[in-house]
Design an enzyme around this catalytic site. Structure first.
Site, short mmCIF file in Angstrom:
data_model
loop_
_atom_site.label_atom_id
_atom_site.label_comp_id
_atom_site.label_asym_id
_atom_site.label_seq_id
_atom_site.Cartn_x
_atom_site.Cartn_y
_atom_site.Cartn_z
N TYR A 112 1.54 0.52 -5.43
CA TYR A 112 0.55 1.48 -4.91
C TYR A 112 0.16 2.42 -6.05
O TYR A 112 1.02 2.87 -6.81
CB TYR A 112 1.17 2.31 -3.77
CG TYR A 112 0.24 3.37 -3.22
CD1 TYR A 112 -0.61 3.09 -2.16
CD2 TYR A 112 0.22 4.65 -3.78
CE1 TYR A 112 -1.48 4.05 -1.66
CE2 TYR A 112 -0.65 5.63 -3.29
CZ TYR A 112 -1.48 5.32 -2.22
OH TYR A 112 -2.34 6.27 -1.74
N GLU A 200 -7.97 5.09 -4.71
CA GLU A 200 -6.71 4.44 -4.35
C GLU A 200 -6.78 2.93 -4.54
O GLU A 200 -7.77 2.31 -4.15
CB GLU A 200 -6.41 4.76 -2.87
CG GLU A 200 -5.14 4.13 -2.35
CD GLU A 200 -5.01 4.28 -0.83
OE1 GLU A 200 -4.35 5.23 -0.40
OE2 GLU A 200 -5.58 3.46 -0.10
#
Ligand code: GDP
Ligand code: MN
Length: 398
Positions: A112, A200
């Site tokens: 992530y 993101e």
């Protein structure tokens, strides 16, 4: 402002972050032929992904790996004819109008990576985890130590050595370290250059070693961007990506009239001038046991037309069982609002109780206008002050 994943992938790719190739399809046939092109060229799997402004698609069945035309057709048909419901959507879900058809990649590990603002530290922060993928929210809850948060110096940005240190901490190895570090630096740069509020990548993946890439490759296979609306005037390319069909139609109509409108869950519609007064109004409604149906700031100098539009928007919300108008006339003249209320009543009609509290510039004239209109608007009550207004509207919907 939000964008679709396929647009986010284009932005990442332009920033130098490696992203697998993909094409957008709006029909089953387009999706099948795009998939066919990948099967033919690469002889490999294809991933079909619903393009909606919400995540959690994987678990909802809206990200599918397919290995032939029949599977591609079935996946595309499913996604285009069902609404996508995930923890990030309401229970009614979202209609899927576009699909991304992309080369699928083999995944050895999912990470992530994100950049956002850290309000407490007053700087940007890089957030990274070796536990990326579809469970990142769970990781944040159960094992927050598995998520690294690295504040970014406002002047120096993310320096190369910082990015490499982070890459090592995340467990990247060999040539992947520099690839991952470069992706981090580019994501930070992109975040700044594009006036993002969130950039993101989840997941950022490492592919297994193969002949062509003996150290594996580091690739972004899902991306999400949010942009600062106040900066869109200087982000023309981003502003052009706006997809109105993904937004709440009432919020779009409001913004066309310069109204700030946010739909909420309660049953008391609010029409207020000034964001601070609008927040205060919501608080005082709550204090009296009520629930606001919306936040609506008509601004300091709204026209009669904008106010009439505001009433139309509030009354088009089926949840609304009562309306509270709270205006402090500073620049705004109370009599203008009073006339807009009367005009709106004539045009849209107030089938629900209406409580009006006006104070400030021209309030005397305003009271006369309302007094004269009382017979035509039987559902209207005029309040003496804000406390009285909140009590009256809460009693009216109880
Ligand atoms: P999200 O669920 O909306 O965040 O959608 P993602 O694009 O992140 O996909 C969800 C999950 O599907 C990923 O975490 C991967 O595990 C899997 N996935 C997505 N694309 C691929 C791919 O190209 N290859 C493989 N093997 N898995 C993929
Ligand atoms: Mn994802």
């Amino acid at each position: 402002m939000k964008v679709h994943e396929h647009q986010a992938r284009d932005i990442l790719s332009a920033a130098g972050v490696p992203v697998p190739e993909g094409a957008v399809a709006t029909t089953v046939e387009e999706a099948v032929s795009a998939a066919q092109a990948v099967f033919a060229a690469e002889g490999q799997l294809v991933v079909i992904k619903a393009q909606v402004h919400a995540g959690g698609r994987g678990k909802a069945g809206f990200v599918k790996l397919v290995k032939n035309q029949d599977e591609a057709r079935e996946a595309a048909h499913f996604m285009l004819s069902n609404r996508m419901v995930s923890p990030q959507t309401g229970s009614e879900g979202l209609e899927v109008k576009k699909l991304l058809v992309a080369e699928a990649v083999d995944i050895a590990k999912e990470y992530y990576l994100a950049v956002t603002h850290d309000r407490a530290r007053r700087c940007e922060v890089l957030i990274a985890s070796a536990e990326g993928g579809v469970e990142i929210e769970q990781v944040a809850e159960d094992n927050p130590d598995a998520i690294l948060k690295h504040p970014i110096d406002p002047l120096r940005g993310l320096e190369g050595h910082e990015a490499r240190t982070l890459a090592f901490k995340l467990g990247f190895q060999g040539k992947q370290v520099n690839q991952a570090a470069a992706i981090m630096s580019r994501l930070v740069k992109c975040f700044r250059e594009r006036d993002c509020s969130l950039a993101e990548i989840n997941p950022l993946v490492v592919t297994p070693p193969c002949e062509k890439h003996p150290d594996g490759q580091v690739l972004a296979i899902d991306a999400k961007f949010n942009f600062d609306d106040n900066a869109l005037f200087r982000q023309k390319a981003i502003a052009a990506m706006f997809d109105p069909t993904e937004e709440d139609p009432a919020e779009i109509r409001a913004s066309e009239f310069g109204l700030s409108y946010v739909s909420l869950d309660g049953n008391i519609g609010c029409l207020v001038n000034g964001a601070g007064l609008a927040m205060g109004t919501m608080d005082i409604i709550a204090l009296h046991g009520g629930m606001p149906a919306n936040f609506l700031d008509v601004g300091g100098s709204a026209t009669e037309e904008a106010v009439a539009e505001a009433f139309r928007i509030i009354l088009s919300d089926e949840k609304v069982q009562g309306v509270l108008v709270n205006i402090f006339g500073g620049i705004m003249q109370c009599d203008k609002i009073a006339r807009a209320i009367v005009a709106a009543a004539g045009e849209v009609g107030f089938s629900v109780p209406l409580v009006v509290r006006l104070e400030g510039t021209n309030v005397g004239d305003a009271r006369e206008v309302l007094e004269a209109a009382k017979a035509d608007i039987p559902s209207m009550q005029v309040a003496t002050d804000l406390e009285d207004a909140a009590a009256k509207v809460c009693a009216a919907v109880a």
